[in-house]
Every structure is written in C-alpha cells, then in structure tokens.
Design a protein around this motif. Structure first.
Motif: not given
Length: 338
Positions: A58-60, A69-86, A111-112, A165-171
């Motif tokens: 990710v770049t913002f 720069k940032a990394w975004l990691r999510v459970p494989a195949g996840a598409t629904e909105p998830l609770p998120t840790i920045v 995970h952002f 935080v704003e960038a994460a919330r935009s996803l």
C-alpha cells in the motif's frame, strides 16, 4: 533493577508537562493542511507464497502529500469489511518484509502496518524516505527540526499516523467503525498521538510507550533515544526552553488528555529506555476508559508475548464481539477497565 518511583507513587504521578494554549489549533491546522492532499491510496497484491493470508503493498499520501508505504494483510480470500488494526513501529524500525508480522491478520483482523519515514535500521527495513531537511541535530530523530513545532520531525510522523488511519478506512476490506491502533515504544507513542487526534477510534494499545513526559524523560534516563535530547541540549544549551516548548506539542501526556477510545497500556518497572514514570504520566492523564498492566521484573521488552496476548484480548473485546483472553486466562481484577 528499579531506578524510578515505586509503583504506588507511579499511580499518583503527575507530569510537569505544559499543555500549550494553541495545542488544538496547531494540530487542527496541521491536519487541515494534510487534508488538502488526496490520500492517493494504491493497493498492489504481493505474491508472498503464504497460504492463509493475502498481502498487499500500500502507498498513501502522508504529511505534505508525501508518499508513505504500508503493508495490508488480511485472511486469505477476505472481502467483507473486517475489524482492523493499524500498527506503528518502534524507533529505528520500518514495515519490514511482506511475509513478516503475521499474528494480527492470522487472528482474523485486517492488519495495516505503516512504514516510518527515514527510519528502518533497527531490526527491520523501511521503504519511505523523510523528504524534509533539518537544522542542527543530534544523531537520530528526536531532535530533528526541534527548533520549532512546524519543522519538528514528529509533526510529519504523527500526521502520517493519522493519515494511515484514514487510508485504512478508505479500503473496502476495512470496517471503518472498527479500527484500532497499536504500537510498542515509539509505536505506542504514535498510537497515543493518533488517539488524541482521531476522535472515533474503537481501541488503542500502547505498550511501554515512548515520547511521553519529555521534561522528566530528558533528565531521568541516560539511555537512547531520550539521550539524544541531552546530547543536543548540552551543546545547544541556549535552546533548552525553545526545544521543550516544541516538545510539548508532541508529548503523549497532552494527547492522552484528549483521547477517548478504550486504551490498554503496559509498563515495565525496570525499563531504562521508557522509564515507568513517563509511561504513567500518559496513563494517569488518559481521558478515556483505560487499563494498565505492570511488569515488575522486565525492561523495555515489557511483557513480550504476554503483551501480544493482552493486545489480542483488547482488540477482540473492542473491535468485535465475544472472545476472552487467549488460553482462557482471566484478566486480573486489578487490571480490568477503569
């Protein structure tokens, strides 16, 4: 060994840090200026070879629209909105490699992981430069631009944290209503800053936080990074008042006064890097619901894996329903939410 106040005194300790009259105006102006730049969030899949997680590069746009720069990691195949840790990192660290730091996404969170501008020598790498120049400083970042609040390095870094935080919330994969922030040491200080500047966070975890109670920290410990202040002021001795005025705009104590999200903090009574009195200075001023876990026989590592367990407990409680402490261990009654 103990080199700071007894725990009973720590729980009563009041910092001498000044709360500047224009603190809120300064940060409102800073974040308004940042908001004139589009977030410009780009998300690129990364082939890590991992079977259980999907990872994205990710770049913002952070402070002054500069790319972070940032990394975004999510459970494989996840598409629904998830609770998120920045997540924000400790002093000298960066976002590291795409296949590192897998715990939080493995636990089911998005995970952002934000990179740190200009850092990345202390155990993990960084891909983000600090594009601003600086006047005289001690080696490191704690005195970079400290002659004024406008030029201070941490003005840029704290703004990056808010923008993260704003960038994460935009996803699409992020549930904007269930976002928490966390960090250890400098990352804990950044989490406190975000808590004071982002009014609707769902949870905050600040483990052995750095960047708290500068007036005391600068004279009570000879360990780095706080030692950078002593080195700088021992030469630039006529700048002492001006430097401490700048630092008051970046002190976790003053952000804690403005934070409202439920907060979990840890302190270690044998910590020479972030002495426990500086940690309690922020904790005792924190305005929202809070709990602190004290590790009597630990240094700056804090509770290490035990702190990971506490972090998971906090985020499970505040970012989604259910879930107790990993392993089924009850949280001590003395450490329950205030």
């Amino acid at each position: 060994m103990y080199t700071d106040l007894p725990e009973a005194d720590l729980r009563r300790y009041v910092s001498e840090q000044v709360d500047p009259a224009d603190f809120d105006a300064f940060w409102a102006e800073t974040l308004t200026d940042a908001a004139t730049h589009d977030l410009n969030v780009t998300v690129i899949p990364v082939d890590t070879g991992l079977a259980t997680l999907d990872v994205f590069d990710v770049t913002f746009a952070g402070f002054a629209g500069q790319p972070i720069k940032a990394w975004l990691r999510v459970p494989a195949g996840a598409t629904e909105p998830l609770p998120t840790i920045v997540q924000f990192h400790g002093y000298g660290r960066g976002r590291g490699q795409s296949y590192e730091n897998l715990l939080w996404a493995s636990a089911g969170f998005a995970h952002f992981e934000m990179d740190l501008r200009g850092q990345g020598w202390g155990g993990s790498t960084s891909d983000t430069p600090d594009e601003a120049g600086s006047g005289p400083q001690a080696p490191g970042f704690l005195t970079r631009g400290v002659d004024s609040k406008e030029t201070y390095y941490f003005r840029r870094l704290y703004t990056d944290a808010v923008r993260a935080v704003e960038a994460a919330r935009s996803l699409d994969v992020v549930d904007a209503a269930r976002v928490g922030v966390m960090g250890v040491s400098q990352g804990g200080g950044l989490a406190l800053a975000a808590a004071g500047l982002v009014p609707d966070l769902a949870a905050v975890v600040a483990r052995v936080p750095f960047l708290c109670d500068f007036p005391r920290a600068s004279v009570i410990t000879d360990a780095h990074p706080y030692r950078e202040l002593g080195i700088y002021l021992s030469t630039n001795r006529l700048n002492t008042a001006r430097a401490h005025d700048t630092l008051s705009y970046f002190d976790g104590v003053n952000f804690a006064k403005r934070a409202r999200a439920p907060m979990t903090m840890t302190a270690a009574l044998m910590d020479p890097i972030c002495p426990p009195s500086t940690v309690f200075a922020a904790y005792n001023n924190y305005a929202g619901p809070k709990q602190i876990t004290v590790w009597p026989y630990n240094g700056h590592e804090g509770g290490a894996w035990e702190d990971d367990a506490l972090t998971l407990t906090a985020f499970r409680e505040h970012l989604r329903q259910g879930s107790g402490r990993p392993g089924g261990t009850a949280v001590p009654e003395s450490d329950r939410w205030a």
